[in-house]
Design an enzyme around this catalytic site. Sequence first.
Site, PDB file in Angstrom:
ATOM      1  N   SER A  48     -85.970 -29.465 112.902  1.00  0.00           N
ATOM      2  CA  SER A  48     -87.022 -30.474 112.701  1.00  0.00           C
ATOM      3  C   SER A  48     -87.781 -30.356 111.391  1.00  0.00           C
ATOM      4  CB  SER A  48     -88.012 -30.437 113.861  1.00  0.00           C
ATOM      5  OG  SER A  48     -87.432 -31.057 114.970  1.00  0.00           O
ATOM      6  N   LYS A  51     -87.473 -33.264 109.162  1.00  0.00           N
ATOM      7  CA  LYS A  51     -88.241 -34.497 109.386  1.00  0.00           C
ATOM      8  C   LYS A  51     -89.277 -34.744 108.273  1.00  0.00           C
ATOM      9  CE  LYS A  51     -87.614 -34.025 114.392  1.00  0.00           C
ATOM     10  NZ  LYS A  51     -88.259 -33.604 115.675  1.00  0.00           N
ATOM     11  N   TYR A 175     -79.662 -38.762 112.840  1.00  0.00           N
ATOM     12  CA  TYR A 175     -80.692 -37.795 113.258  1.00  0.00           C
ATOM     13  C   TYR A 175     -80.093 -36.393 113.471  1.00  0.00           C
ATOM     14  CZ  TYR A 175     -84.053 -35.427 116.249  1.00  0.00           C
ATOM     15  OH  TYR A 175     -84.907 -34.490 116.778  1.00  0.00           O
ATOM     16  N   TYR A 227     -95.916 -29.845 116.989  1.00  0.00           N
ATOM     17  CA  TYR A 227     -95.919 -30.443 118.336  1.00  0.00           C
ATOM     18  C   TYR A 227     -97.221 -30.120 119.054  1.00  0.00           C
ATOM     19  CZ  TYR A 227     -91.045 -30.465 116.981  1.00  0.00           C
ATOM     20  OH  TYR A 227     -89.893 -30.631 116.281  1.00  0.00           O
ATOM     21  N   VAL A 245     -86.725 -25.943 115.770  1.00  0.00           N
ATOM     22  CA  VAL A 245     -86.244 -25.023 116.807  1.00  0.00           C
ATOM     23  C   VAL A 245     -85.164 -24.049 116.307  1.00  0.00           C
ATOM     24  CG1 VAL A 245     -86.869 -26.482 118.779  1.00  0.00           C
ATOM     25  CG2 VAL A 245     -84.563 -26.656 117.806  1.00  0.00           C
TER      26      VAL A 245
END
Length: 293
Positions: A48, A51, A175, A227, A245
């Site tokens: 991630s 992103k 993605y 998060y 992760v």
Amino acid sequence: MTDAHSSDWSYIPELANVDVNRFAIAVAGLDGQVHVAGDAARPFSIQSVSKVFTLTLALGKLGDTMWSRVGREPSGNAFNSIVQLEQEKGRPRNPFINAGAITVADLILAGHEPREAIGEIVRFVRFLADDDTIRIDERVAHSELATGDRNASLAHFMRSFGRLDNPVDHVLGVYFHHCALAVTCRQLAVAGQYLAAGGVSPKTGARVISAERARRINAVMLTCGHYDGSGEFAYRVGLPGKSGVGGAILAVAPGKASIAVWSPGLDPVGNSKLGAEALEMLTHRTGWSVFGA
Ligand code: GLU
């Protein structure tokens, strides 16, 4: 509040093979010096953290109209939560939860073939890192494709609300592939430097984005980058940061340095335990927290 996300990170089987005891750190100062320790030359799965780069790319393409498709509020929910998405009619809270990043992938795709969009993202990350050796780990991409039911659910759900323009399999292909980029700590720290340097890459002198946009991406990283652990990270480390992760964290000390850490042991919300600890020690010793020494 957390949705029922798995605290067993082997949901991406290929990532479960990595030794959790590994650790690396790279600090890329704005003077061009990169200081490293540990396994800083060993590639890992960016997950991630990518992103941040897809958000930068999408903002470059669409400008601020991008924000009509995705919000910029912390979610307080797990990275792959579907609950909030239903309440908010398929508009993701921010670009860093999975639903938000899937929306950003849809925007980058914009009717092109997935391989073109994937190629564009890889070229962009190579440009940022000034390193053409960066590639996608196809085994990780396929591992995630094979087990990505939760992400597929998020994508279908958003499409049912008319929130994705492209076919779900195309969007997920983009993605999963950008999450599967393999980078070293050194490459990641250099790639993130534009965020610490007002939008300019100090290594190449190239302007990536405006200073204002860099500041705003940093704001979203600070509030949403970890998060439902974002508050805790701000409290302990005090820097804009984005976790993945795979065990990486990219942290930005504006005007000072871009820092990449990697250690695959994760806490229950999916953030690197040792990575956050190392960053906490670093900001404690340097006084780099954006909230003051
Ligand atoms: N590729 C991962 C997923 O979609 C990214 C999650 C993360 O790194 O936080 O599940």
